[in-house]
Design a protein around this motif. Structure first.
Motif, PDB file in Angstrom:
ATOM      1  N   GLY A  42       0.706  -1.271   0.028  1.00  0.00           N
ATOM      2  CA  GLY A  42      -0.071   0.068  -0.076  1.00  0.00           C
ATOM      3  C   GLY A  42       0.871   1.301   0.083  1.00  0.00           C
ATOM      4  O   GLY A  42       0.545   2.261   0.538  1.00  0.00           O
ATOM      5  N   ASP A  43       2.055   1.340  -0.631  1.00  0.00           N
ATOM      6  CA  ASP A  43       2.892   2.483  -0.782  1.00  0.00           C
ATOM      7  C   ASP A  43       2.306   3.613  -1.283  1.00  0.00           C
ATOM      8  O   ASP A  43       2.320   4.544  -0.585  1.00  0.00           O
ATOM      9  CB  ASP A  43       4.234   2.191  -1.545  1.00  0.00           C
ATOM     10  CG  ASP A  43       5.068   0.887  -1.130  1.00  0.00           C
ATOM     11  OD1 ASP A  43       6.054   0.282  -1.932  1.00  0.00           O
ATOM     12  OD2 ASP A  43       5.045   0.456   0.191  1.00  0.00           O
ATOM     13  N   ILE A  44       1.733   3.366  -2.380  1.00  0.00           N
ATOM     14  CA  ILE A  44       1.012   4.772  -3.103  1.00  0.00           C
ATOM     15  C   ILE A  44      -0.115   5.453  -2.156  1.00  0.00           C
ATOM     16  O   ILE A  44      -0.160   6.509  -1.893  1.00  0.00           O
ATOM     17  CB  ILE A  44       0.245   4.472  -4.483  1.00  0.00           C
ATOM     18  CG1 ILE A  44       1.215   3.708  -5.267  1.00  0.00           C
ATOM     19  CG2 ILE A  44      -0.052   5.564  -4.918  1.00  0.00           C
ATOM     20  CD1 ILE A  44       2.470   4.732  -5.772  1.00  0.00           C
ATOM     21  N   ALA A  45      -0.990   4.378  -1.581  1.00  0.00           N
ATOM     22  CA  ALA A  45      -1.777   4.991  -0.486  1.00  0.00           C
ATOM     23  C   ALA A  45      -1.140   5.506   0.728  1.00  0.00           C
ATOM     24  O   ALA A  45      -1.615   6.566   1.225  1.00  0.00           O
ATOM     25  CB  ALA A  45      -2.917   3.790   0.012  1.00  0.00           C
ATOM     26  N   ALA A  46      -0.284   4.790   1.098  1.00  0.00           N
ATOM     27  CA  ALA A  46       0.483   5.628   2.379  1.00  0.00           C
ATOM     28  C   ALA A  46       1.130   6.859   2.144  1.00  0.00           C
ATOM     29  O   ALA A  46       0.940   7.815   2.766  1.00  0.00           O
ATOM     30  CB  ALA A  46       1.287   4.490   2.823  1.00  0.00           C
ATOM     31  N   PHE A  47       1.814   7.089   0.680  1.00  0.00           N
ATOM     32  CA  PHE A  47       2.235   8.059   0.650  1.00  0.00           C
ATOM     33  C   PHE A  47       1.410   9.338   0.196  1.00  0.00           C
ATOM     34  O   PHE A  47       1.641  10.317   0.093  1.00  0.00           O
ATOM     35  CB  PHE A  47       3.474   7.686  -0.440  1.00  0.00           C
ATOM     36  CG  PHE A  47       4.523   6.934  -0.030  1.00  0.00           C
ATOM     37  CD1 PHE A  47       5.230   6.128  -0.922  1.00  0.00           C
ATOM     38  CD2 PHE A  47       4.854   6.580   1.215  1.00  0.00           C
ATOM     39  CE1 PHE A  47       6.463   5.321  -0.506  1.00  0.00           C
ATOM     40  CE2 PHE A  47       5.854   5.762   1.793  1.00  0.00           C
ATOM     41  CZ  PHE A  47       6.567   5.041   0.805  1.00  0.00           C
ATOM     42  N   ALA A  48       0.362   8.952  -0.077  1.00  0.00           N
ATOM     43  CA  ALA A  48      -0.690   9.881  -0.399  1.00  0.00           C
ATOM     44  C   ALA A  48      -1.516  10.382   0.827  1.00  0.00           C
ATOM     45  O   ALA A  48      -2.352  11.156   0.752  1.00  0.00           O
ATOM     46  CB  ALA A  48      -1.913   9.130  -1.386  1.00  0.00           C
ATOM     47  N   GLY A  49      -1.066   9.754   2.103  1.00  0.00           N
ATOM     48  CA  GLY A  49      -1.688  10.347   3.089  1.00  0.00           C
ATOM     49  C   GLY A  49      -2.748   9.352   3.811  1.00  0.00           C
ATOM     50  O   GLY A  49      -3.278   9.802   4.756  1.00  0.00           O
ATOM     51  N   ASP A  60      -4.621   6.709   5.864  1.00  0.00           N
ATOM     52  CA  ASP A  60      -4.414   6.219   7.328  1.00  0.00           C
ATOM     53  C   ASP A  60      -4.193   4.748   7.016  1.00  0.00           C
ATOM     54  O   ASP A  60      -4.820   3.981   6.042  1.00  0.00           O
ATOM     55  CB  ASP A  60      -5.614   6.285   8.239  1.00  0.00           C
ATOM     56  CG  ASP A  60      -5.547   7.590   8.739  1.00  0.00           C
ATOM     57  OD1 ASP A  60      -6.513   8.147   9.217  1.00  0.00           O
ATOM     58  OD2 ASP A  60      -4.442   8.366   8.662  1.00  0.00           O
ATOM     59  N   PHE A  61      -3.388   4.026   7.958  1.00  0.00           N
ATOM     60  CA  PHE A  61      -3.373   2.611   7.602  1.00  0.00           C
ATOM     61  C   PHE A  61      -2.993   2.036   8.825  1.00  0.00           C
ATOM     62  O   PHE A  61      -2.636   2.767   9.971  1.00  0.00           O
ATOM     63  CB  PHE A  61      -2.158   2.203   6.700  1.00  0.00           C
ATOM     64  CG  PHE A  61      -0.865   2.779   6.898  1.00  0.00           C
ATOM     65  CD1 PHE A  61      -0.462   4.011   6.453  1.00  0.00           C
ATOM     66  CD2 PHE A  61       0.165   2.013   7.774  1.00  0.00           C
ATOM     67  CE1 PHE A  61       0.812   4.521   6.599  1.00  0.00           C
ATOM     68  CE2 PHE A  61       1.520   2.518   7.994  1.00  0.00           C
ATOM     69  CZ  PHE A  61       1.579   3.939   7.532  1.00  0.00           C
ATOM     70  N   GLU A  62      -2.798   0.738   9.087  1.00  0.00           N
ATOM     71  CA  GLU A  62      -2.417  -0.228  10.178  1.00  0.00           C
ATOM     72  C   GLU A  62      -1.117  -0.930   9.828  1.00  0.00           C
ATOM     73  O   GLU A  62      -1.269  -1.376   8.663  1.00  0.00           O
ATOM     74  CB  GLU A  62      -3.432  -0.986  10.776  1.00  0.00           C
ATOM     75  CG  GLU A  62      -4.620  -0.087  11.676  1.00  0.00           C
ATOM     76  CD  GLU A  62      -5.541  -0.943  12.348  1.00  0.00           C
ATOM     77  OE1 GLU A  62      -6.512  -0.559  13.043  1.00  0.00           O
ATOM     78  OE2 GLU A  62      -5.639  -2.253  12.028  1.00  0.00           O
ATOM     79  N   ARG A  88      -1.940  -2.100   6.197  1.00  0.00           N
ATOM     80  CA  ARG A  88      -3.523  -2.513   5.768  1.00  0.00           C
ATOM     81  C   ARG A  88      -4.106  -1.070   5.782  1.00  0.00           C
ATOM     82  O   ARG A  88      -3.979  -0.591   6.861  1.00  0.00           O
ATOM     83  CB  ARG A  88      -4.275  -3.172   6.559  1.00  0.00           C
ATOM     84  CG  ARG A  88      -3.879  -4.785   6.427  1.00  0.00           C
ATOM     85  CD  ARG A  88      -2.917  -5.137   7.716  1.00  0.00           C
ATOM     86  NE  ARG A  88      -3.492  -4.880   8.841  1.00  0.00           N
ATOM     87  CZ  ARG A  88      -2.397  -4.950  10.006  1.00  0.00           C
ATOM     88  NH1 ARG A  88      -1.258  -5.251  10.122  1.00  0.00           N
ATOM     89  NH2 ARG A  88      -3.057  -4.436  11.201  1.00  0.00           N
ATOM     90  N   ILE A  89      -4.553  -0.772   4.484  1.00  0.00           N
ATOM     91  CA  ILE A  89      -4.949   0.733   4.389  1.00  0.00           C
ATOM     92  C   ILE A  89      -6.342   0.634   4.944  1.00  0.00           C
ATOM     93  O   ILE A  89      -7.133  -0.297   4.495  1.00  0.00           O
ATOM     94  CB  ILE A  89      -4.965   0.932   2.662  1.00  0.00           C
ATOM     95  CG1 ILE A  89      -3.593   0.952   2.105  1.00  0.00           C
ATOM     96  CG2 ILE A  89      -5.486   2.374   2.462  1.00  0.00           C
ATOM     97  CD1 ILE A  89      -2.377   1.639   2.797  1.00  0.00           C
TER      98      ILE A  89
END
Lengths: 503, 449
Positions: free
Chosen positions: B197-204, B206-208, B330-331
């Motif tokens: 989930g790199d793209i989602a995480a770097f897009a800001g 939230d994730f666990e 996990r996004i």
């Protein structure tokens, strides 16, 4: 191509670590640079590598041939390159080739044996040449062993892609890298760009060049694959007994690929590696490298079937052993350094006061005699504290094909590492570092023979003099008569191939 | 280290645009790209960090692909893209190792005896429709599947998706680093199939990323292959061991930094060495240590195998060029799978994946909904693969290759529908999603209309 751009806003980049010497790229040049810097006394080295292992083109690209290390009876390429050989000799199946003790030997039976194994890079028409084939997985492990031995000096950053130099004016201060933890920075006193394609130099303000023509070896890319399930020695015997069929087989395979391909030996008799040359492809262009990789893979089944049907007596049980997980590269961007190596460096051998590698090369104009590679060939112009050893060394478009093979990457990498260590220790810059000190460390402590150095045995220079610097060849005579070798002689071309090194 | 540097604003050239951008060509991403193209997307850019597609099964040497299929039905039919993998690999001699159609589902003791020691083949008392791939033949198959889409999928190899371009809570594209430098790709819908989930995480978003340190997914691995062996002979030996003997064998392997007893491959003269290294695949230090330590320990591990029947001449063939991963981020999406839901499955209207724990067949599997793939904080971004919205324990139960294939295929279809109907990815028609999923031979329970 769109002319659109996206403005990425200003960001704050966390500094992940700081060091004295940062080497970006863990291939032949980078790994050698890190090891050499540590051995030269630098206790604060970081080696940053995009993939999860060192070795680059050798261990990931499966370019398994280390050619042309000796001239007549003397081995000029020593240091870390020879160390690969002596270390791997201890591991069964890890390396095979005529060792330094065979350099210059003239014995028809030995010559035939080694020619059948390694071809013209291991056997000149008249004598044996030290060179070897590697097993890449063992080298991956051994490169880590070498780093482990220096664990008090070298920190390794795998899975970290160095993408941009941090410049303060014209001084390099570190590198920004991408990782699974996001975009980060490492700060350093000296940075060694060992990316192979001058990735950092291109963004530093230092002049680079990618000038090439279609005959250059560097104008081609490759995706190496290995074939198992057939006996290399049986194949060599078959080729010798059926030269016309052998020629047709090679032509048939090349036709399926759409470009030239050729099987080379590995240390195992039942595994061979397939080198190939996709013309007019640039290893630094996304579309070209994607096409090279996918196109080669898409043809592989057909190639294997062809071997099996056209020559079943040898290939009936052949199978695809594996496909290289990295692109096979030869050259793209290179620095325009403080010295540009050119064709005349072979025909009119120069004495460079700042020689840091005295290397035999695959160039046959001087019968593979060593030339002097100066420090200035890895020193970018206009920027400080950035060095560029390896594939992107400063050379013109014809010379680059002879001076950026694996041994030169190892040798210039080793020299860059020592130079960086000395610069840091003496608080000097890459332009003001005491090169004589660097040479003494290389020659006295790191087993690198250098010309006119007190620590190098006189026999090295004597050998060169005794054999006229290799300039007895017809090609050399012609070039010297013409007064200029530039562009008059190329021992290997894309359209013609060549007698000597075909890497 | 809390030092930072300031990187000034920079102008990034846009090198390409497409309806759909898929970042990552592993089981989820490759499947997403195919599914999107086949569902009508006219141009799909497929970004891949390495020089080959496939992710774990090719570069990671995760060679075992179990079946989930219809988890209620014990006929072991496999569906969709996973079936295509098997069919295509079967066309090649030595393309894969699998049981014959007659053997699959069999409870015959003779058949079971043959497969007993081959890990994964006996699932819950009968022979599974699983297969072990040849990683290099599989690279070729995956390329061929892309080529067969007639140019609608545009691959970008050796490009690392490193950042997202987001405007007003909607993703507009991604940024890649490459040998050509830093570039931008614009897309209407972006599928994050990076695994982590790199793209989602770097897009800001939230994730666990917490994990119980005892869980399977909290471990990584650097796999390798050994050769020069007679694996059948070793399997016969292993099958002859009683429980105590088996425990001793496993222990004798695990003492080398938790390496596993050698596993099958598609060739009898090779075996696959997996391991369980405690570390996170999104931590630079852990990635480094796993690689260094595995390479350090492998020679002794292999030497130690020489005493076992069939393994007397084992040598190291190769090391996986990619680090093996199991679970990481996990996004947080519009629905999150939890252990409570695993205990009491809910039949979601927008189901995309039905599964038992790991690959078990069960009367009452969970229904994982499309809402687990659409991040709360970013529209037109769909996450596919193991980074779907879930607690760590829920994720640990369903994050292996077959799950990633299904989630990827569903994400690709969803993306194509979003384009076709000009809607946001979180608002697509679920009945259309299900219709297209059925058309692509994906499993859906009968009760789903």
């Amino acid at each position: 191509m769109s002319a659109k751009t996206y403005i990425e806003p200003q960001t704050t980049i966390p500094v992940y670590d700081e060091c004295d010497v940062l080497v970006v790229g863990g291939g032949s040049a980078g790994h050698s640079a890190a090891v050499a810097a540590a051995r030269a006394g630098c206790k604060n080295v970081i080696l940053m590598e995009r993939y999860g292992y060192c070795g680059g083109d050798v261990t990931g690209g499966y370019v398994l041939l280390i050619p042309s290390l000796s001239f007549h009876e003397k081995t000029y390429v020593r240091g870390i390159q020879e160390e690969w050989y002596t270390r791997l000799l201890k591991i069964p199946g890890a390396v095979k080739g005529p060792g330094p003790e065979l350099a210059g030997i003239q014995d028809p039976l030995l010559e035939k044996y080694w020619f059948d194994f390694g071809g013209a890079t291991m056997v000149k028409p008249s004598r044996i040449n030290f060179g070897f084939m590697l097993e890449p997985t063992q080298l991956k492990i051994e490169m880590d062993v070498m780093l482990d031995e220096l664990s008090d000096s070298i920190r390794v950053l795998y899975h970290s892609w160095g993408v941009k130099p941090i410049m303060e004016g014209n001084v390099c201060k570190g590198v920004i890298f991408e990782s699974k933890e996001g975009r980060k920075a490492v700060l350093a006193k000296v940075v060694i760009d060992a990316t192979g394609d001058a990735d950092l130099c291109r963004l530093s303000g230092a002049p680079t060049s990618s000038a090439i023509d279609d005959e250059c070896r560097c104008s081609s890319t490759a995706l190496v694959y290995r074939i198992g399930g057939f006996s290399r020695s049986a194949f060599a015997a078959w080729q010798a007994a059926h030269p016309e069929e052998a020629r047709l087989l090679k032509a048939g395979v090349s036709k399926i690929h759409g470009f030239r391909a050729s099987l080379f030996a590995t240390p195992r008799d039942d595994v061979s590696w397939a080198n190939n040359w996709q013309p007019k492809h640039d290893c630094s262009l996304i579309a070209d490298l994607t096409e090279t990789e996918m196109h080669t893979r898409l043809k592989l089944r057909a190639v294997l079937e062809y071997y099996q049907t056209a020559c079943p007596e040898i290939f009936k049980d052949a199978y695809i052993y594996d496909i290289a997980p990295q692109l096979g590269t030869r050259g793209s961007h290179r620095i325009v350094g403080e010295y540009v190596i050119g064709s005349n460096d072979w025909a009119f051998p120069k004495e460079h006061e700042d020689c840091i590698a005295w290397h035999c090369t695959v160039e046959t104009l001087n019968d593979n005699a060593p030339i002097e590679i100066p420090y200035r060939a890895i020193l970018p112009q206009k920027v400080e504290n950035l060095l560029a050893p390896g594939r992107h060394i400063s050379a013109d478009r014809i010379a680059i094909d002879n001076v950026n093979l694996i041994p030169q990457c190892v040798g210039t990498g080793q020299a860059a590492g020592v130079a960086a260590a000395v610069a840091v220790a003496d608080n000097a810059s890459t332009h003001t570092v005491d090169v004589a000190k660097v040479q003494d460390i290389l020659a006295a402590e790191q087993d690198v023979p250098l010309p006119r150095n007190v620590h190098t045995d006189a026999s090295y220079m004597q050998c060169l003099v005794d054999h006229e610097y290799g300039l007895y060849t017809e090609a050399a005579k012609k070039a010297r008569e013409a007064g200029d070798a530039a562009g008059t002689y190329r021992h290997w071309t894309m359209s013609g191939g060549g007698a000597a090194g075909k890497v | 280290m809390s030092k930072t540097i300031c990187e000034p604003a920079k102008q990034i050239p846009v090198v390409d645009e497409a309806d759909v951008i898929v970042v990552g060509s592993g089981p989820a991403g490759h499947s997403a790209a195919l599914a999107a193209s086949r569902a009508g997307a006219k141009k799909v850019i497929l970004v891949e960090r390495f020089n080959h597609m496939g992710g774990m099964p090719t570069g990671g040497f995760v060679l075992y692909v179990p079946s989930i299929g219809n988890p209620m039905n014990r006929e072991y039919r496999i569906y969709g893209i996973q079936k295509e993998w098997k069919d295509r690999l079967s066309a090649y001699e030595h393309g894969l190792l699998t049981a014959t159609p007659e053997e699959i589902g069999s409870k015959d003791p003779e058949v079971q005896k043959r497969w007993k020691a081959y890990v994964g083949f006996i699932a819950q008392g009968d022979i599974d429709n699983c297969f072990y791939v040849d990683p290099d033949m599989f690279k070729i198959v995956l390329d061929q599947m892309i080529a067969d889409e007639g140019g609608r999928i545009v691959p970008y190899l050796e490009c690392w998706g490193v950042a997202a371009i987001v405007e007003d809570g909607t993703i507009k594209g991604v940024i890649i680093e490459s040998k050509e430098g830093r570039k931008a790709l614009l897309g209407k819908i972006v599928i994050d199939a990076t695994g982590d989930g790199d793209i989602a995480a770097f897009a800001g978003c939230d994730f666990e990323s917490d994990w119980d340190p005892r869980s399977r997914s909290s471990k990584i691995a650097v796999c390798s292959r050994i050769g020069g062996i007679d694996f059948d002979k070793f399997m016969k030996y292993k099958a002859s061991l009683d429980k105590e003997g088996l425990d001793a064998l496993n222990k004798d392997c695990h003492r080398f930094n938790d390496m596993y007893c050698p596993l099958p491959t598609n060739r009898n003269e090779y075996a696959w060495v997996n391991s369980s290294y405690a570390g996170s695949c999104i931590n630079i230090r852990d990635l480094n240590d796993a690689n260094r330590e595995t390479r350090r320990d492998l020679p002794a591990f292999i030497e130690n195998l020489h005493k076992y029947p069939g393994l007397e001449n084992a040598y190291l063939v190769d090391l996986a060029p990619q680090t093996g991963t199991r679970g990481s981020r996990r996004i947080k999406c519009r629905h999150t799978m939890t252990e409570e839901e695993w205990a009491n499955p809910v039949h979601h209207e927008d189901v995309v994946l039905v599964t038992g724990p790991y690959t078990m067949k069960t009367e009452n599997p969970v229904w994982i909904p499309y809402r687990c793939l659409t991040p709360l904080q970013c529209e037109n971004l769909i996450v596919a693969g193991r980074c779907y919205s879930s607690t760590s324990r829920a994720n640990d139960s369903a994050n292996v290759i077959p799950h990633c294939i299904v989630l990827g295929q569903a994400a690709g279809i969803a993306a194509a529908i979003a384009i076709e109907d000009e809607t946001q990815s979180s608002k697509i028609s679920i009945s259309k999603l299900h219709a297209y999923m059925r058309a692509q031979d994906m499993f859906l329970p009968d009760e789903v209309v």
